[in-house]
Design an enzyme around this catalytic site. Structure first.
Site, short mmCIF file in Angstrom:
data_model
loop_
_atom_site.label_atom_id
_atom_site.label_comp_id
_atom_site.label_asym_id
_atom_site.label_seq_id
_atom_site.Cartn_x
_atom_site.Cartn_y
_atom_site.Cartn_z
N GLU A 213 5.25 4.11 1.81
CA GLU A 213 4.60 5.01 2.78
C GLU A 213 3.61 4.27 3.67
OE1 GLU A 213 3.08 8.55 0.85
OE2 GLU A 213 5.07 9.46 0.90
N GLU B 258 11.83 9.69 -2.47
CA GLU B 258 10.88 10.68 -2.99
C GLU B 258 11.22 12.03 -2.41
OE1 GLU B 258 6.65 9.92 -2.71
OE2 GLU B 258 6.97 7.77 -3.02
P1 P53 Z 1 1.03 13.97 -4.68
C1 P53 Z 1 0.42 12.54 0.93
C2 P53 Z 1 1.41 13.22 1.60
C3 P53 Z 1 2.74 13.00 1.31
C4 P53 Z 1 3.08 12.09 0.33
O1 P53 Z 1 2.08 13.34 -3.65
C5 P53 Z 1 2.10 11.41 -0.34
C6 P53 Z 1 0.77 11.63 -0.06
C7 P53 Z 1 -0.29 10.90 -0.79
O2 P53 Z 1 -1.03 11.77 -1.55
O3 P53 Z 1 2.36 10.47 -1.26
C8 P53 Z 1 3.61 10.27 -1.84
O4 P53 Z 1 1.01 13.09 -5.86
C9 P53 Z 1 3.46 9.01 -2.64
C10 P53 Z 1 3.39 9.23 -4.11
C11 P53 Z 1 2.81 10.60 -4.39
C12 P53 Z 1 3.77 11.64 -3.85
O5 P53 Z 1 3.98 11.44 -2.47
O6 P53 Z 1 -0.27 13.96 -3.93
O7 P53 Z 1 4.35 7.98 -2.31
O8 P53 Z 1 2.66 8.18 -4.70
O9 P53 Z 1 2.52 10.84 -5.72
C13 P53 Z 1 3.39 13.08 -4.08
O10 P53 Z 1 1.53 15.34 -4.99
#
Ligand code: P53
Length: 495
Positions: A208, A393
């Site tokens: 990211e 993801e």
């Molecule tokens: P969490 C922000 C917005 C979209 C994705 O996020 C993001 C983030 C960072 O917070 O991160 C990605 O755990 C990232 C992962 C993360 C996952 O999305 O805030 O690559 O490390 O855990 C989900 O719900």
């Protein structure tokens, strides 16, 4: 026209060391910026514990990734560990001591692929500064993990950099703000490509890249646009040179870039909103444009001019970026966002949540659930680049209620994935997208990056642990475990 998913489609799941691995002081690992971050919640920001030059201890907010209004860490200050504070990364959900058990569960689900990240400071405790020797115990740990994957025919997909910078590099070179960090990163890359060349054929350089900011994510003291984009330029050069090294050392490997690319819609057909949404989207696509095509796109000058940013390039940088583009584009997709000209834009990375979309439902954390948005994004990206894509993801963070045995009946999660996979299938079969695989986020419950909570769960496997780190760490299959197993077994036919 394809009828279904390709035979070799990489079904699996995704994790990252800073949220999953733990073992922060085990096996000779050095400290990383992620080790100084406290837990928080949706309305309570996570904080970074720091020590000032004069020894005063304090905390600053770690704003969410992508938020440029971020606290500056004063010159000479550095992250430190306060014994009275709980830091979710230290133990995380202890993959370090549970990897055999976890990988066996992935094997049971039929995973073809498992995405994990390397903790850079486990390989080089100081980040790979000149003359530093790699940490054999750290290298051995990942070797054991990859060998364990091999037992189940699971292909590791390895992220080289995911939300953690060795503290030494943050303190001495301002993290990615300093050009020195490029060489250190490449020393780490060379070490791991050489060591794992027979075990790992799929790599991702930087997770990211668009949403990274500040000390926590990039090791920089400041988070001004100037510092952020200069650091990103260093990452583009580092990423291109990592691609080069990877191809030299492992000729049959594929190495990709990674961008957060949840979709953005204009609120309505008002031309200013339609063009505005396209222009705002460039805040994210600029990264894939540079790394996939190999040059800064035509709108870049204006993009940087508007923010008062001047990128300092060394002679040869543009040539490097041009010569070694990524083999594939991997991305995260969680939700769609709504853009209109009146909404306050609090990020320039093309990734904020935007206005409410009345046509879709939301998760408990307010993330819009939009499967068609995923097909939209896949088409947008494939139409633009015509190179392989990889969804690394996707998923739904929810509060899961486990029974006394740890079992969760997560029909909502099954529904989320059923709907998303159905749209992915249309992208592959109808839109002709060349898609390498699908690794849902947090295939096992792990720490949330955004809030540091445990209760925001994504997994097919429940982990007994709460927001303060209490729990037995026992792993239990959720209802979605068997469902996903069936999906993989039928190569996406039986949803
Ligand atoms: P969490 C922000 C917005 C979209 C994705 O996020 C993001 C983030 C960072 O917070 O991160 C990605 O755990 C990232 C992962 C993360 C996952 O999305 O805030 O690559 O490390 O855990 C989900 O719900």
């Amino acid at each position: 026209m394809k009828k279904t998913f390709p035979e070799n489609f990489l079904w699996g799941g995704a994790t990252a060391a800073n949220q999953y691995e733990g073992g922060y002081s085990e096996g000779g690992r050095g400290l990383a910026t992620s080790d100084f971050i406290t837990n928080g919640s949706a309305d309570r920001p996570r904080k970074i514990t720091i020590k000032l030059k004069d020894g005063t201890k304090t905390m600053v907010n770690r704003r969410p990734a992508g938020d440029p209004k971020i606290d500056t860490i004063p010159e000479g200050a550095s992250g430190y560990i306060d014994e009275n504070v709980y830091y979710p990364s230290h133990k995380a959900v202890d993959f370090y001591n549970h990897y055999k058990e976890d990988i066996a569960l992935y094997g049971e689900m039929g995973f073809k692929c498992f995405r994990l990240s390397l903790s850079w400071s486990r390989i080089f405790p100081k980040g790979g500064i000149e003359g530093e020797q790699p940490n054999e115990e750290g290298l051995k740990f990942y070797e054991d993990v990859f060998k364990e994957c091999k037992k189940y025919n699971i292909e590791p997909l390895v992220t080289l950099y995911h939300f953690e910078t060795p503290a030494y590099l943050a303190n001495h070179f301002n993290g990615w703000g300093g050009r020195e960090t490029i060489a250190c990163f490449l020393r780490m890359c060379k070490e791991v490509f050489t060591r794992y060349k027979d075990l790992v054929k799929h790599w991702i350089t930087i997770n990211e890249i668009n949403v990274l900011n500040g000390y926590a994510f990039m090791g920089t003291r400041e988070a001004t646009a100037q510092v952020r984009y200069q650091a990103k330029h260093h990452m583009f050069v580092a990423s291109a040179l990592a691609n080069k090294l990877c191809h030299e050392i492992i000729p049959d490997a594929k190495i990709g870039c990674m961008v957060a690319l949840s979709s953005i819609y204009p609120k309505d057909c008002k031309p200013e909103n339609v063009f505005g949404a396209l222009d705002y989207r460039r805040g994210a696509l600029i990264y894939s444009d540079i790394m996939m095509r190999g040059y800064y796109p035509s709108y870049a000058d204006h993009f940087f001019e508007e923010m008062g940013v001047t990128i300092k390039k060394e002679p040869g940088d543009d040539k490097i970026i041009r010569a070694y583009p990524s083999d594939f584009l991997s991305f995260s997709y969680y939700r769609s966002s709504v853009y209109h000209t009146e909404i306050v834009q609090n990020t320039d990375t093309g990734g904020q949540m935007g206005d409410v979309n009345p046509f879709v439902e939301k998760t408990e954390w307010g993330w819009a659930i939009d499967p068609i948005g995923l097909r939209y994004t896949l088409s947008e990206l494939y139409d633009r680049y015509q190179k392989p894509l990889f969804i690394v993801e996707n998923g739904m963070g929810t509060i899961d209620k486990a029974d006394k045995d740890g079992y969760v009946e997560d029909d909502y999660r099954i529904q989320y994935f059923r709907d998303h996979i159905a749209e992915i299938k249309k992208a592959v079969t109808l839109d002709g997208v060349d898609l390498m695989g699908y690794t849902p986020w947090g295939c096992i419950d792990l720490v949330s990056a955004g809030t540091g909570e445990m209760k925001k769960r994504y997994g097919f496997i429940y982990v007994d642990m709460d927001d303060e780190g209490n729990g037995t760490l026992k792993r239990t299959k959720k209802k979605s475990f068997d469902w996903y197993k069936k999906v993989i077994a039928t190569n996406g036919e039986d949803l």
